[in-house]
Scaffold this active site. Structure first.
Site, PDB file in Angstrom:
ATOM      1  N   SER A  60       0.804  -1.226   0.000  1.00 34.63           N
ATOM      2  CA  SER A  60       0.000   0.000   0.000  1.00 34.63           C
ATOM      3  C   SER A  60       0.834   1.272   0.000  1.00 34.63           C
ATOM      4  O   SER A  60       0.319   2.344  -0.320  1.00 34.63           O
ATOM      5  CB  SER A  60      -0.937   0.021   1.207  1.00 34.63           C
ATOM      6  OG  SER A  60      -0.205  -0.079   2.418  1.00 34.63           O
ATOM      7  N   ASP A 113      -3.995   7.854   8.002  1.00 33.43           N
ATOM      8  CA  ASP A 113      -4.854   6.957   8.766  1.00 33.43           C
ATOM      9  C   ASP A 113      -3.977   6.307   9.835  1.00 33.43           C
ATOM     10  O   ASP A 113      -2.888   6.798  10.117  1.00 33.43           O
ATOM     11  CB  ASP A 113      -5.577   5.935   7.866  1.00 33.43           C
ATOM     12  CG  ASP A 113      -4.631   5.036   7.080  1.00 33.43           C
ATOM     13  OD1 ASP A 113      -3.449   4.911   7.472  1.00 33.43           O
ATOM     14  OD2 ASP A 113      -5.063   4.444   6.066  1.00 33.43           O
ATOM     15  N   HIS A 159      -0.850   4.562   7.516  1.00 36.86           N
ATOM     16  CA  HIS A 159      -0.178   5.157   6.349  1.00 36.86           C
ATOM     17  C   HIS A 159       0.137   6.638   6.552  1.00 36.86           C
ATOM     18  O   HIS A 159      -0.737   7.393   7.001  1.00 36.86           O
ATOM     19  CB  HIS A 159      -1.052   4.987   5.103  1.00 36.86           C
ATOM     20  CG  HIS A 159      -1.430   3.572   4.831  1.00 36.86           C
ATOM     21  ND1 HIS A 159      -2.629   3.025   5.236  1.00 36.86           N
ATOM     22  CD2 HIS A 159      -0.750   2.577   4.203  1.00 36.86           C
ATOM     23  CE1 HIS A 159      -2.684   1.748   4.869  1.00 36.86           C
ATOM     24  NE2 HIS A 159      -1.554   1.450   4.254  1.00 36.86           N
TER      25      HIS A 159
END
Length: 340
Positions: free
Chosen positions: A24, A313, A316
């Site tokens: 990610s 978040d 991340h």
């Protein structure tokens, strides 16, 4: 203007293209096209991206690879390889083949039905065929040879696999599992080398024990970084650096560099004001303590100014933090890969 900025403002790009593999941290939306919950193609993700578009990037704006691409004189947005719009001339300057929630271990990818590193390699090979159809085989090979390759993954192997699946700990000691992952990395680099890669950067693990979610889950009482996980990252990074040096000797013609993401992000978390941040314990989305992916959604309250936050978040970083990382990475790329 710094020397690096001057170099990147020259007309000739520092590389022909950029090809990115991993999780990610570098997935610009490949997971949008999968039957997986590991997605970020909805608000408030992308709130600071051009046109406030939620593209599938797990942050509020651009990823470090987008920023690095622009710094290298390539497009300022690195496309997802599975994006239907990724065709024609867009193929010439590269793409990200990464998939959120993947890792070096293919079993990590199976948990949330995302794209394993092996499948990312398959997708790259398929892309090479498409590229050759457009440019001819000789030109396609030249583009690949002059491109920058980047690998960024590994955290999910521990957070979402080794430490949550009791069978893994029975099968492997921590050191054995790290060595298993490094063998996977070695084989992956070898495969990219056979595909024509000449310039490659391996990104080390971040201090994932400092992610808000991991502090909340494992160290809530002390409210400090979970050092057990940070120790895992540190020891794995030391082994990764040693492997990088070994591969540099064994793969003739491959220029390979290691980037120590751990130290830069750890410094941001420990000394946020040094970088202009005000908050390093919570992410901007929701409470900032546990939310990521579907838990960070259009119903979540978000902070007013993400640029003051290290994390977007609970797992991340913000695009502001990514911008610092990308600019820190660029000199490594220039120095070790003989670019510019």
């Amino acid at each position: 203007m710094s020397g690096v900025e001057a170099q990147t403002e020259s007309k000739k790009p520092l590389a022909s293209a950029m090809y990115v593999f991993g999780d990610s941290t570098i997935d610009p939306g490949n997971n949008n096209h999968l039957a997986s919950i590991a997605k970020a193609n909805f608000p408030p993700y992308g709130r600071d991206f051009p046109n406030h578009k939620a593209t599938g990037r797990f942050t509020n704006g651009k990823l470090p690879t987008d920023i690095l691409s622009e710094l290298a004189g390539l497009p300022d947005v690195l496309p997802a390889s599975l994006d239907p719009d990724f065709q024609g001339q867009k193929l010439l300057t590269g793409a990200s083949f990464g998939s959120a929630s993947s890792g070096y271990d293919d079993r990590t990818s199976q948990t949330l039905k995302v794209i394993s590193l092996g499948k990312q390699l398959e997708n790259f090979r398929h892309y090479r065929v498409q590229l050759a159809n457009i440019t001819g085989q000789e030109t396609a090979s030249k583009i690949v040879a002059e491109a920058l390759f980047l690998i960024s993954t590994g955290s999910n192997d521990f957070v979402n696999n080794y430490y949550v699946n009791p069978l893994m700990a029975k099968k492997y000691s921590l050191a054995e599992y790290q060595d298993y992952l490094l063998q996977s990395l070695h084989e992956f680099v070898q495969s990219l080398y056979k595909e024509g890669a000449k310039r490659l950067v391996i990104i080390g693990l971040p201090p994932f024990g400092c992610c808000p979610s991991q502090i909340t889950l494992h160290n809530l009482l002390s409210n400090t970084c979970f050092e057990k996980f940070n120790d895992v990252a540190t020891s794995f990074n030391q082994k990764t650096l040693a492997l990088t040096k070994e591969m540099a000797l064994n793969f003739s013609g491959l220029r390979i560099a290691y980037y120590d993401l751990y130290q830069k992000l750890y410094d941001m978390v420990k000394y946020p004001t040094k970088y202009g941040f005000e908050e390093a314990r919570r992410g901007c989305c929701g409470t900032g303590l546990v939310e990521a992916s579907i838990l960070c959604n259009k119903g979540s309250i978000t902070c007013n100014n993400p640029s003051k936050y290290v994390f977007w978040d609970s797992f991340h970083p913000t695009s502001e933090a990514y911008n610092i990382i990308a600019k820190d990475l660029l000199p490594i790329v220039l120095t070790h890969l003989n670019l510019g």
